[in-house]
Design a protein around this motif. Sequence first.
Motif, PDB file in Angstrom:
ATOM      1  N   PRO A 278      -1.669 100.412 -78.318  1.00  0.00           N
ATOM      2  CA  PRO A 278      -2.211  99.378 -78.794  1.00  0.00           C
ATOM      3  C   PRO A 278      -1.035  98.307 -79.303  1.00  0.00           C
ATOM      4  O   PRO A 278       0.017  98.934 -79.585  1.00  0.00           O
ATOM      5  N   PRO A 279      -1.228  96.934 -79.236  1.00  0.00           N
ATOM      6  CA  PRO A 279      -2.643  96.215 -78.989  1.00  0.00           C
ATOM      7  C   PRO A 279      -3.332  96.272 -77.814  1.00  0.00           C
ATOM      8  O   PRO A 279      -4.277  95.847 -77.517  1.00  0.00           O
ATOM      9  N   SER A 280      -2.483  96.983 -76.825  1.00  0.00           N
ATOM     10  CA  SER A 280      -3.293  97.043 -75.511  1.00  0.00           C
ATOM     11  C   SER A 280      -4.029  98.217 -75.568  1.00  0.00           C
ATOM     12  O   SER A 280      -3.767  99.540 -76.117  1.00  0.00           O
ATOM     13  N   SER A 281      -5.383  98.147 -75.020  1.00  0.00           N
ATOM     14  CA  SER A 281      -6.096  99.326 -75.254  1.00  0.00           C
ATOM     15  C   SER A 281      -5.989 100.349 -73.845  1.00  0.00           C
ATOM     16  O   SER A 281      -6.672 101.363 -73.526  1.00  0.00           O
ATOM     17  N   GLY A 282      -5.447  99.555 -72.967  1.00  0.00           N
ATOM     18  CA  GLY A 282      -5.101 100.118 -71.645  1.00  0.00           C
ATOM     19  C   GLY A 282      -4.465 101.583 -71.548  1.00  0.00           C
ATOM     20  O   GLY A 282      -5.289 102.422 -70.907  1.00  0.00           O
ATOM     21  N   GLY A 283      -3.643 102.124 -72.253  1.00  0.00           N
ATOM     22  CA  GLY A 283      -2.941 103.334 -72.133  1.00  0.00           C
ATOM     23  C   GLY A 283      -4.005 104.338 -72.601  1.00  0.00           C
ATOM     24  O   GLY A 283      -4.225 105.541 -72.109  1.00  0.00           O
ATOM     25  N   VAL A 284      -4.760 103.939 -73.966  1.00  0.00           N
ATOM     26  CA  VAL A 284      -5.566 104.953 -74.496  1.00  0.00           C
ATOM     27  C   VAL A 284      -6.603 105.271 -73.520  1.00  0.00           C
ATOM     28  O   VAL A 284      -7.181 106.439 -73.522  1.00  0.00           O
ATOM     29  N   ALA A 285      -7.542 104.079 -73.118  1.00  0.00           N
ATOM     30  CA  ALA A 285      -8.615 104.151 -72.319  1.00  0.00           C
ATOM     31  C   ALA A 285      -8.238 105.094 -71.096  1.00  0.00           C
ATOM     32  O   ALA A 285      -9.097 105.783 -70.482  1.00  0.00           O
ATOM     33  N   LEU A 286      -7.137 104.731 -70.369  1.00  0.00           N
ATOM     34  CA  LEU A 286      -6.679 105.328 -69.175  1.00  0.00           C
ATOM     35  C   LEU A 286      -6.570 106.891 -69.426  1.00  0.00           C
ATOM     36  O   LEU A 286      -7.246 107.562 -68.443  1.00  0.00           O
ATOM     37  N   GLY A 328      -7.260  98.120 -81.921  1.00  0.00           N
ATOM     38  CA  GLY A 328      -6.854  96.678 -82.188  1.00  0.00           C
ATOM     39  C   GLY A 328      -5.355  96.810 -82.398  1.00  0.00           C
ATOM     40  O   GLY A 328      -4.436  97.430 -81.946  1.00  0.00           O
ATOM     41  N   ASP A 329      -4.801  95.886 -83.267  1.00  0.00           N
ATOM     42  CA  ASP A 329      -3.288  95.675 -83.461  1.00  0.00           C
ATOM     43  C   ASP A 329      -2.960  96.801 -84.360  1.00  0.00           C
ATOM     44  O   ASP A 329      -3.428  96.948 -85.503  1.00  0.00           O
ATOM     45  N   PRO A 330      -2.254  97.659 -84.318  1.00  0.00           N
ATOM     46  CA  PRO A 330      -1.533  98.924 -85.060  1.00  0.00           C
ATOM     47  C   PRO A 330      -0.925  98.221 -86.504  1.00  0.00           C
ATOM     48  O   PRO A 330      -1.201  99.054 -87.441  1.00  0.00           O
ATOM     49  N   ASN A 331      -0.554  97.174 -86.268  1.00  0.00           N
ATOM     50  CA  ASN A 331       0.040  96.599 -87.646  1.00  0.00           C
ATOM     51  C   ASN A 331      -0.901  96.357 -88.663  1.00  0.00           C
ATOM     52  O   ASN A 331      -0.620  96.213 -89.666  1.00  0.00           O
ATOM     53  N   PHE A 332      -1.996  96.038 -88.040  1.00  0.00           N
ATOM     54  CA  PHE A 332      -3.391  96.086 -88.967  1.00  0.00           C
ATOM     55  C   PHE A 332      -4.421  97.005 -89.097  1.00  0.00           C
ATOM     56  O   PHE A 332      -5.430  96.838 -90.017  1.00  0.00           O
ATOM     57  N   ASN A 333      -4.312  97.837 -88.140  1.00  0.00           N
ATOM     58  CA  ASN A 333      -5.055  98.924 -88.290  1.00  0.00           C
ATOM     59  C   ASN A 333      -4.376 100.295 -88.005  1.00  0.00           C
ATOM     60  O   ASN A 333      -4.267 100.985 -86.994  1.00  0.00           O
ATOM     61  N   PRO A 334      -3.628 100.847 -89.273  1.00  0.00           N
ATOM     62  CA  PRO A 334      -2.850 102.013 -89.232  1.00  0.00           C
ATOM     63  C   PRO A 334      -3.626 103.225 -88.999  1.00  0.00           C
ATOM     64  O   PRO A 334      -2.961 104.260 -88.643  1.00  0.00           O
ATOM     65  N   ASP A 335      -4.829 103.215 -89.201  1.00  0.00           N
ATOM     66  CA  ASP A 335      -5.541 104.446 -88.988  1.00  0.00           C
ATOM     67  C   ASP A 335      -6.353 104.926 -87.742  1.00  0.00           C
ATOM     68  O   ASP A 335      -7.362 105.599 -87.710  1.00  0.00           O
ATOM     69  N   MET A 336      -6.006 103.949 -86.666  1.00  0.00           N
ATOM     70  CA  MET A 336      -6.639 104.314 -85.330  1.00  0.00           C
ATOM     71  C   MET A 336      -6.395 105.675 -85.060  1.00  0.00           C
ATOM     72  O   MET A 336      -5.564 106.253 -85.110  1.00  0.00           O
ATOM     73  N   PRO A 439     -11.160  95.853 -86.518  1.00  0.00           N
ATOM     74  CA  PRO A 439      -9.738  96.022 -85.762  1.00  0.00           C
ATOM     75  C   PRO A 439      -9.423  94.892 -84.848  1.00  0.00           C
ATOM     76  O   PRO A 439      -8.220  94.492 -84.816  1.00  0.00           O
ATOM     77  N   ASN A 440     -10.395  94.037 -84.507  1.00  0.00           N
ATOM     78  CA  ASN A 440      -9.961  93.012 -83.720  1.00  0.00           C
ATOM     79  C   ASN A 440     -10.381  91.475 -84.240  1.00  0.00           C
ATOM     80  O   ASN A 440     -10.709  90.625 -83.391  1.00  0.00           O
ATOM     81  N   LEU A 441     -10.634  91.312 -85.360  1.00  0.00           N
ATOM     82  CA  LEU A 441     -10.900  90.132 -86.060  1.00  0.00           C
ATOM     83  C   LEU A 441      -9.691  89.378 -86.394  1.00  0.00           C
ATOM     84  O   LEU A 441      -8.629  90.054 -86.384  1.00  0.00           O
ATOM     85  N   VAL A 442      -9.784  88.008 -86.314  1.00  0.00           N
ATOM     86  CA  VAL A 442      -8.696  87.150 -86.532  1.00  0.00           C
ATOM     87  C   VAL A 442      -8.150  87.268 -87.853  1.00  0.00           C
ATOM     88  O   VAL A 442      -8.699  87.222 -88.709  1.00  0.00           O
TER      89      VAL A 442
END
Length: 570
Positions: A278-286, A328-336, A439-442
Motif C-alpha cells: 500500500p497505497p497500492s492494493s495490488g501486492g496484497v490482493a495478488l 489505503g495509504d499506510p501513512n494514514f491507516n497504520p492498522d491495516m 482508508p481512502n477518503l481525501v
Amino acid sequence: MKSILHFFLTLFIVFFNTRVSFSQSGRLPAPAEKGMVVSSHYLASQAGDEILKKGGNAVDAAVATAFALAVTLPSAGNIGGGGFLVYHGYNGQQTTFNFREKAPLAATSTMYLDENGKIKNNSNHEGLLSVGVPGTVAGLYQAHQKLGKLKWAELVAPAVKLAKKGFSSTWAMQDFLENIEANKEKYPSTAAAFLKNGETKYKPGENWKQKDLASSLKRIQKHGADGFYKGKTAQLLVDFMKANGGLITHEDLTSYKAEELKPIHGTYRGYDIYSMPPPSSGGVALVEMLNILEGYNLTEMGSNSGNYLHLLTEAMRRAYADRAQFIGDPNFNPDMPIERLISKPYAEKLRKSINLNQAGVSDSSKFAAVYLRPESPETTHLSVVDQEGNAVSLTYTLENSYGAKIVVPGAGFLLNDEMGDFNPVPGVTNSQGQIGTPPNLVAPEKRMLSSMTPTIVAKDGKPILVIGSPGGRTIINTTMQVILNVLDHRMNVAEAIESPRIHHQWLPDVTSFESFGFSPDTRKIYEGLGHRINSTGNIGSAMGIFIDHSKKRLYGGADSRSFDGKAVGH
C-alpha cells in the motif's frame, strides 16, 4: 549486382540481429542474452536498451524508458503523474519505490460535494481540482540515487532528444488528437502542445516535436528532481494552478517525497512473489488470490476451462472485497491487517467458503460506506532485466487517458487526474459499486488507493518473471493470470500474455470476459455455475520478461493489446 545487394542485405540483417531483438506482438517471445526492455512504445524500449548497452543497470534503463514514454506515450507515460517501482537484484536484494501522487495540502474530504452531498460537475475527474501532486520525477530520481549506475543526465538525454527532434505520430494517438482538435477552446494549452500550430492534428507518420516538454526535461536532466519541484517548471505549474482555481502550491511541490518501502512478499508453489505494498492494493490482493488458488490443482483443470475460471472468480471476489474494506495509504491507516490478508491460514479459511459447484454472492451490505468507481485503464507498464540479472518492474500513470487532458502552459507536460481515485462521497454504498470506507477518503498529503501491481517472481533468490500491466482495477487480475499461465500452465511469456483474460472485482457482481478466445462451451459451463458474464474489449496490456537461468537467456513479451508496444533486447 544482385550478389552485391544480397551480400549487404545479409550483412545488415546479421549486424541488426546481433544488436537487438524485436517483438511487436504474438506468441513468440523475443530472445536476448545481455539485457531486455519491454514497454508500450518501441522508441522507449529502444532508449532503455541503449542505456543497457552503455553499461547501465536495470534501474538506469527503467528511468530512461519511463522518461522516453513521457514523450512518446502521452496517454500514460508522464512526468505529471505517479506510480510504483519494484526491484529485485541479482544479489537477492528486494525493494520498492512509492511515487504515487498526493492530495494537495488544501484538499478536504468533502471538496467535491455540493450542498446536497452530490459531486459537483464531475470535479474529482475533470479540471484542476482533480490533479494530485505529481510523484514520477521524485520516484525515478530516488530509485536512481539509491540503485542507479550511470549519470542521471545520460538517462534523461534520450527523452530530451525525442521531444526536441520529434518522432512519428502514430495511429494510437488519433482519437485524442481529434478530440483536442474539436475542443481547442476548452483545452487551449493542450491544443498548443499537441496540434500543428495549435490548430490541426498530426497525421500518422508526421513528425511531432514538443519544444516546451523538451525544456522541462532539460531542467530535470540538469537539476534532478529539483528541476521539476523547484525553479521554472514549478513556477509555471503553480502560476497556472493559482490563475485557474487549482490547489497545488510551491509548498506542495517542495514537500513531496517518494518513499522506499519493503515489498509485499508471498509464496506460490515454491516461488517467491514480490509486489507493491500500500497505497497500492495490488501486492496484497495478488498474494491473497494466489494463496487461495494454491490449494487447487489448476494445471489439471486446464487453462481457461469453465471450472478453472470459476475458481479464479471466487478468489477475485474475496480479495477485492478485502481490498475495498481495508486498504489505503499506510501513512494514514497504520492498522491495516496486511499480514493477516496475505497469510496462508487466512487463505485456507477463504478457500473453505468457496463452493466448487456454485458461484458466490457479492453482498454490497457487507461493508458500510465503500466507494468503488471504475479506474481508468490508461496506465502503462515496463519491465527491465540487465546483464547481471537485476530486474525492475515499473507501473505509472496519469489516471484517465491523457490524465486531466490539461497541459501546463510553457512546461509541455500533461497533468494527472488522480484525485478521482479517492472516495469522494463518504458514507455511501450500493450494489452498483458505490463505496466509501475511511482508508481512502481525501486528506491533505494522503496518497490515493491504486491497483497498480508491478511484480517480480523469483526462484532460489533469482528473478525469473518480471510482469505488470495497465488496466485500472483489472491490473491485479491481469498480473495474476499471466503468472498462473507461466507457473501452472507452462506457457512461454508471450503465450501467457496473449492468452484471453477475465476480470471480477466483487462489485458489481459480474465477470468481464474478453470478447475473443473463450469458447461458447466454456461460457456455458461458467454461466451454469451461476456467474453473470459481460463481454468486453481488451483487459490490460501486460509487458513481461521471463529469465531462463539454465540457458542464460531472456525472453520478452509485449502484449499485442498495446498498439506500439515492443520488446527490445540484445
